[in-house]
Write an enzyme that holds these catalytic residues in place. Structure first.
Site, PDB file in Angstrom:
ATOM      1  N   HIS A 164     -71.195 -31.390   8.580  1.00 38.09           N
ATOM      2  CA  HIS A 164     -72.329 -30.851   7.925  1.00 38.09           C
ATOM      3  C   HIS A 164     -73.497 -31.621   8.411  1.00 38.09           C
ATOM      4  O   HIS A 164     -74.597 -30.659   8.748  1.00 38.09           O
ATOM      5  CB  HIS A 164     -72.302 -31.131   6.446  1.00 38.09           C
ATOM      6  CG  HIS A 164     -73.245 -29.995   5.783  1.00 38.09           C
ATOM      7  ND1 HIS A 164     -73.580 -30.019   4.330  1.00 38.09           N
ATOM      8  CD2 HIS A 164     -73.724 -28.896   6.385  1.00 38.09           C
ATOM      9  CE1 HIS A 164     -74.369 -29.199   4.070  1.00 38.09           C
ATOM     10  NE2 HIS A 164     -74.838 -28.248   5.153  1.00 38.09           N
TER      11      HIS A 164
ATOM     12  N   HIS B  16     -67.280 -31.278   5.059  1.00 38.46           N
ATOM     13  CA  HIS B  16     -68.374 -31.796   4.193  1.00 38.46           C
ATOM     14  C   HIS B  16     -67.772 -32.691   3.124  1.00 38.46           C
ATOM     15  O   HIS B  16     -66.451 -32.998   3.157  1.00 38.46           O
ATOM     16  CB  HIS B  16     -68.950 -30.896   3.066  1.00 38.46           C
ATOM     17  CG  HIS B  16     -69.292 -29.683   3.549  1.00 38.46           C
ATOM     18  ND1 HIS B  16     -70.759 -29.246   3.834  1.00 38.46           N
ATOM     19  CD2 HIS B  16     -68.686 -28.347   4.225  1.00 38.46           C
ATOM     20  CE1 HIS B  16     -71.015 -28.019   4.448  1.00 38.46           C
ATOM     21  NE2 HIS B  16     -69.810 -27.449   4.391  1.00 38.46           N
ATOM     22  N   TYR B  17     -68.647 -33.645   2.638  1.00 45.43           N
ATOM     23  CA  TYR B  17     -67.822 -34.572   1.502  1.00 45.43           C
ATOM     24  C   TYR B  17     -68.482 -33.819   0.178  1.00 45.43           C
ATOM     25  O   TYR B  17     -69.860 -33.384   0.465  1.00 45.43           O
ATOM     26  CB  TYR B  17     -68.043 -35.987   1.368  1.00 45.43           C
ATOM     27  CG  TYR B  17     -69.488 -36.587   1.563  1.00 45.43           C
ATOM     28  CD1 TYR B  17     -70.530 -36.250   0.606  1.00 45.43           C
ATOM     29  CD2 TYR B  17     -69.637 -37.736   2.279  1.00 45.43           C
ATOM     30  CE1 TYR B  17     -71.745 -36.735   0.647  1.00 45.43           C
ATOM     31  CE2 TYR B  17     -70.792 -38.215   2.341  1.00 45.43           C
ATOM     32  CZ  TYR B  17     -72.066 -38.063   1.544  1.00 45.43           C
ATOM     33  OH  TYR B  17     -73.378 -38.493   1.471  1.00 45.43           O
ATOM     34  N   THR B  18     -68.159 -33.892  -0.808  1.00 39.65           N
ATOM     35  CA  THR B  18     -68.637 -33.336  -2.197  1.00 39.65           C
ATOM     36  C   THR B  18     -69.628 -34.084  -2.798  1.00 39.65           C
ATOM     37  O   THR B  18     -70.795 -33.364  -3.219  1.00 39.65           O
ATOM     38  CB  THR B  18     -67.659 -33.204  -3.055  1.00 39.65           C
ATOM     39  OG1 THR B  18     -66.844 -34.478  -3.616  1.00 39.65           O
ATOM     40  CG2 THR B  18     -66.434 -32.099  -2.841  1.00 39.65           C
TER      41      THR B  18
ATOM     42  N   ASP C  33     -73.420 -35.918   5.223  1.00 33.74           N
ATOM     43  CA  ASP C  33     -71.712 -35.688   5.114  1.00 33.74           C
ATOM     44  C   ASP C  33     -71.140 -35.133   6.486  1.00 33.74           C
ATOM     45  O   ASP C  33     -71.575 -34.227   7.198  1.00 33.74           O
ATOM     46  CB  ASP C  33     -71.521 -34.885   3.725  1.00 33.74           C
ATOM     47  CG  ASP C  33     -71.961 -33.547   3.657  1.00 33.74           C
ATOM     48  OD1 ASP C  33     -73.205 -33.100   4.157  1.00 33.74           O
ATOM     49  OD2 ASP C  33     -71.565 -32.582   3.508  1.00 33.74           O
TER      50      ASP C  33
ATOM     51  N   GLU D 292     -64.594 -28.736   1.954  1.00 34.35           N
ATOM     52  CA  GLU D 292     -65.316 -29.934   1.073  1.00 34.35           C
ATOM     53  C   GLU D 292     -64.211 -30.872   0.834  1.00 34.35           C
ATOM     54  O   GLU D 292     -63.152 -30.702   0.119  1.00 34.35           O
ATOM     55  CB  GLU D 292     -66.045 -29.379  -0.231  1.00 34.35           C
ATOM     56  CG  GLU D 292     -67.220 -28.465  -0.171  1.00 34.35           C
ATOM     57  CD  GLU D 292     -68.455 -29.374  -0.117  1.00 34.35           C
ATOM     58  OE1 GLU D 292     -68.236 -30.581  -0.160  1.00 34.35           O
ATOM     59  OE2 GLU D 292     -69.542 -28.569   0.087  1.00 34.35           O
TER      60      GLU D 292
HETATM   61 ZN   LIG Z   1     -72.234 -30.709   2.938  1.00 41.41          ZN
END
Ligand SMILES: [Zn+2]
Length: 270
Positions: free
Chosen positions: A156, A48-50, A166, A113
């Site tokens: 994600h 993911h990215y935050t 993301d 993340e």
């Molecule tokens: Zn995510």
């Protein structure tokens, strides 16, 4: 191993725990976790990215009981790795998701993340040392836990294409692949001759496209109609595998890249 109360055996999520790997710089426990369903052993890594303006703000959210979200790991821009949930626990990062017919992605995955403000806040490049840390972390997980099939190291957006972008089209999956992490092929060039498929199209070719994407793992129905869910899945595919143009159109380059991906798919782990 997470600590358990010696008298009751009840897990106390906020108590500090030993990190699963020596490359973890700090443990910041999150209360947002529960048991993996049916003792499902994780065999997927979800990246993911935050999507928040700072990493510290993201870490606060991921450890706030009110947010009901978490991840096992947070990787900062400078490569610092923080662990929030023990790997044996089920972290809450995937939400409403699906891959290869499975819907409880939180139970089957380890969530990472990666600190990046995301599309909403300018979407900067991922620094190389942050990517190096992600690679080390993925390698640590696959080494300790036994093999995780490369095609189960996913974005994600792959498991929730209608909702999520993301870690996005700037995430360097090719670099990870060069380090033995993930399944990836070099994308076919954009300017290929040949026809493709686009939103609104109908027919057997659309059904075949949907079947192929589904066979790779995407949660997509074979409707024979290039509908909105199909556009979303093609967009997710492009963010991961054909990053030069993200438009949800299955042009010749996208179709050829998909075919190459299917042909190089690793054999299933027994
Ligand atoms: Zn995510």
């Amino acid at each position: 191993m997470p600590r358990r109360s010696s008298t009751t055996g009840v897990f106390r999520p906020m108590s500090p725990f030993q990190p699963d790997s020596f490359i973890v710089a700090e443990v910041v426990p999150s209360p947002n976790s529960d048991e993996r369903k049916n003792n499902r052993a994780p065999d997927m890594i979800l990246l993911h990215y935050t999507g928040m303006q700072t990493g510290d703000a993201a870490l606060r959210r991921l450890t706030d009981p009110a947010s009901k979200v978490s991840a096992h790991y947070v990787v900062f821009e400078d490569g610092k790795i923080v662990q929030c949930v023990p790997e044996e626990r089920r972290a809450w990062h995937a939400g409403d998701s699906s891959w290869a017919g499975e819907n409880d992605i939180n139970s089957c995955s380890i969530g990472i993340e990666i600190v990046n403000p995301g599309h909403e806040f300018g979407y900067p490049d991922f620094p190389l040392r942050q990517i190096a840390a992600v690679i080390s972390l993925c390698r640590s997980i696959t080494t300790r836990r036994g093999p995780i099939s490369p095609d189960r190291i996913l974005a994600h957006s792959d498991v929730a294409p209608a909702r999520k972008q993301d870690p996005g089209e700037k995430f360097p999956w090719g670099l990870l692949s060069e380090s033995g992490i993930g399944h990836w092929v070099r994308a076919a060039p954009l300017d290929l001759e040949g026809s493709g498929l686009k939103p609104g199209d109908r027919g057997d070719a659309v059904t075949r496209l949907q079947r192929t994407l589904r066979s790779y793992g995407y949660g997509i129905a074979e409707t024979g109609s290039y509908d909105e869910p199909t556009r979303a899945v093609v967009t997710a595919f492009q963010r991961h595998f054909r990053q030069a143009r993200i438009d949800g159109v299955a042009d010749a380059s996208t179709l050829l890249t998909l075919r190459a991906l299917i042909e190089t798919r690793p054999a299933p782990l027994s």
